[in-house]
Design a protein around this motif. Sequence first.
Motif, short mmCIF file in Angstrom:
data_model
loop_
_atom_site.label_atom_id
_atom_site.label_comp_id
_atom_site.label_asym_id
_atom_site.label_seq_id
_atom_site.Cartn_x
_atom_site.Cartn_y
_atom_site.Cartn_z
N ASN A 1 0.82 -1.21 0.00
CA ASN A 1 0.00 0.00 0.00
C ASN A 1 0.85 1.25 0.00
N VAL B 1 0.26 6.63 -7.02
CA VAL B 1 -0.86 7.52 -7.32
C VAL B 1 -0.46 8.97 -7.13
N ASP C 1 -0.60 11.75 -10.13
CA ASP C 1 -1.30 13.03 -10.08
C ASP C 1 -0.33 14.19 -10.32
N GLN D 1 -1.38 4.99 -12.20
CA GLN D 1 -2.61 4.33 -11.72
C GLN D 1 -2.74 2.94 -12.31
N LEU E 1 -2.08 -4.39 -7.35
CA LEU E 1 -3.25 -4.99 -6.71
C LEU E 1 -3.41 -6.44 -7.12
N VAL F 1 -1.65 -13.03 -1.61
CA VAL F 1 -2.49 -13.39 -0.47
C VAL F 1 -3.06 -14.79 -0.63
N LEU G 1 -5.99 -2.80 9.73
CA LEU G 1 -5.61 -2.73 8.32
C LEU G 1 -6.80 -2.35 7.45
N MET H 1 -7.15 1.26 7.61
CA MET H 1 -6.11 1.89 6.81
C MET H 1 -6.46 1.85 5.33
N PHE H 2 -7.04 0.73 4.86
CA PHE H 2 -7.41 0.64 3.44
C PHE H 2 -8.45 1.69 3.09
N VAL I 1 -6.67 4.98 2.80
CA VAL I 1 -5.89 5.06 1.56
C VAL I 1 -6.82 5.33 0.38
N LEU J 1 -7.53 8.93 0.36
CA LEU J 1 -6.38 9.66 -0.17
C LEU J 1 -6.34 9.58 -1.70
N PHE J 2 -6.73 8.43 -2.26
CA PHE J 2 -6.79 8.29 -3.71
C PHE J 2 -7.83 9.23 -4.30
N LEU K 1 -6.52 12.52 -4.70
CA LEU K 1 -5.54 12.57 -5.78
C LEU K 1 -6.17 12.35 -7.15
N ALA L 1 -8.07 9.93 -8.30
CA ALA L 1 -8.02 8.55 -8.80
C ALA L 1 -9.23 7.81 -8.26
N PHE M 1 -11.42 5.76 -9.64
CA PHE M 1 -11.57 4.34 -9.98
C PHE M 1 -10.72 3.49 -9.05
N LEU M 2 -9.49 3.93 -8.78
CA LEU M 2 -8.62 3.16 -7.91
C LEU M 2 -9.13 3.16 -6.49
N VAL N 1 -11.71 0.50 -6.47
CA VAL N 1 -11.08 -0.82 -6.55
C VAL N 1 -10.39 -1.17 -5.24
N GLN N 2 -9.81 -0.16 -4.60
CA GLN N 2 -9.15 -0.39 -3.30
C GLN N 2 -10.15 -0.89 -2.28
N VAL O 1 -11.57 -4.54 -3.69
CA VAL O 1 -10.64 -5.67 -3.72
C VAL O 1 -9.94 -5.85 -2.38
N TYR O 2 -9.32 -4.77 -1.88
CA TYR O 2 -8.57 -4.92 -0.64
C TYR O 2 -9.50 -5.15 0.54
N ILE P 1 -9.59 -9.24 0.05
CA ILE P 1 -8.34 -9.69 0.68
C ILE P 1 -8.49 -9.74 2.19
#
Lengths: 101, 181
Positions: free
Chosen positions: A41, A48, A52, A60, A67, A74, B33, B36-37, B40, B43-44, B47, B49, B51-52, B55-56, B59-60, B64
């Motif tokens: 992470n 990212v 930017d 990205q 990922l 995992v 965790l 934290m995800f 994050v 934060l994306f 910035l 982003a 789409f990310l 996805v974060q 997925v995360y 996960i």
Amino acid sequence: MTVPVSYYIILSAIVFLTGVVGVLIRRNIIAILLSVELMLNATNINFVAFSDHLQDLGGQVFVFFALTVAAAEVAVGLAIIIALHRSRSTINIEEFNLLKW
Amino acid sequence: MAHLFFGYFAGMITITSILVVALRNPVYSALSLLIMFFHVAGLFITLHAEFLAAVQVIVYAGAILVLYLFVVMLLNVNRDDRYHSQWRVVAFVCVPLSIEFLVLLSGTMGAANRQPASLPVEPHTADNTLAIGRTLFSTYLFPFEVASLILLVAMIGAIFLAKRDIGENEAKDVTRVPGAQ
């Protein structure tokens, strides 16, 4: 009034260092894998932030690939943990010295 | 305003990532965790982003972390979890990394002030997902296919590793079927 990119570098360095320390000092394999996730992470934050900063979407896209690798890691790691727990009935890392010379 | 958001997200990310390492119970580590995800992902969003960020979270935090919690519950090990006594190794790795971090800190402070986005900044595309899809399927098409191969290999490997001894089970089934009849 944007945040300078060096702040993001500092944040991801802190998170990465925390992950390294976690990999080194924890004994539980699950906690070690969680620390690896922290490191991944940290790199994602860096990607990212620079994507930017430079106005380039490649960063990205690389987060996308990171990922994918994280998901694969995992899945395989947890399968290994289950196999180890089945044969040794512990997941303390100090019990496994089969590959040690 | 941007600094305020960054401060909040950065503080929460730092605190929860330290908690991931510091907490003894793996379930609590996994839950911090998770927090934290989410930060994050926030934060994306700051910035650009989006789409990310989605996805974060999906997925995360969705896949996960659930896998981690599933294995923690399956193995039922939340006792006998102490730290290593390898402080020398930790110091050996972390002191150079910290020095490098300080050098980076002192170096980038000047560099960031010197270079305020001198590149030709194109206007932000309104649709982040569209732009990522265009980039992914034109420039990065071959790495995308390789990523799908990685996922296939990981899936087969995980099934093979986590399955109980495959050959023995099949042999047992073969012997059991005539016995049942």
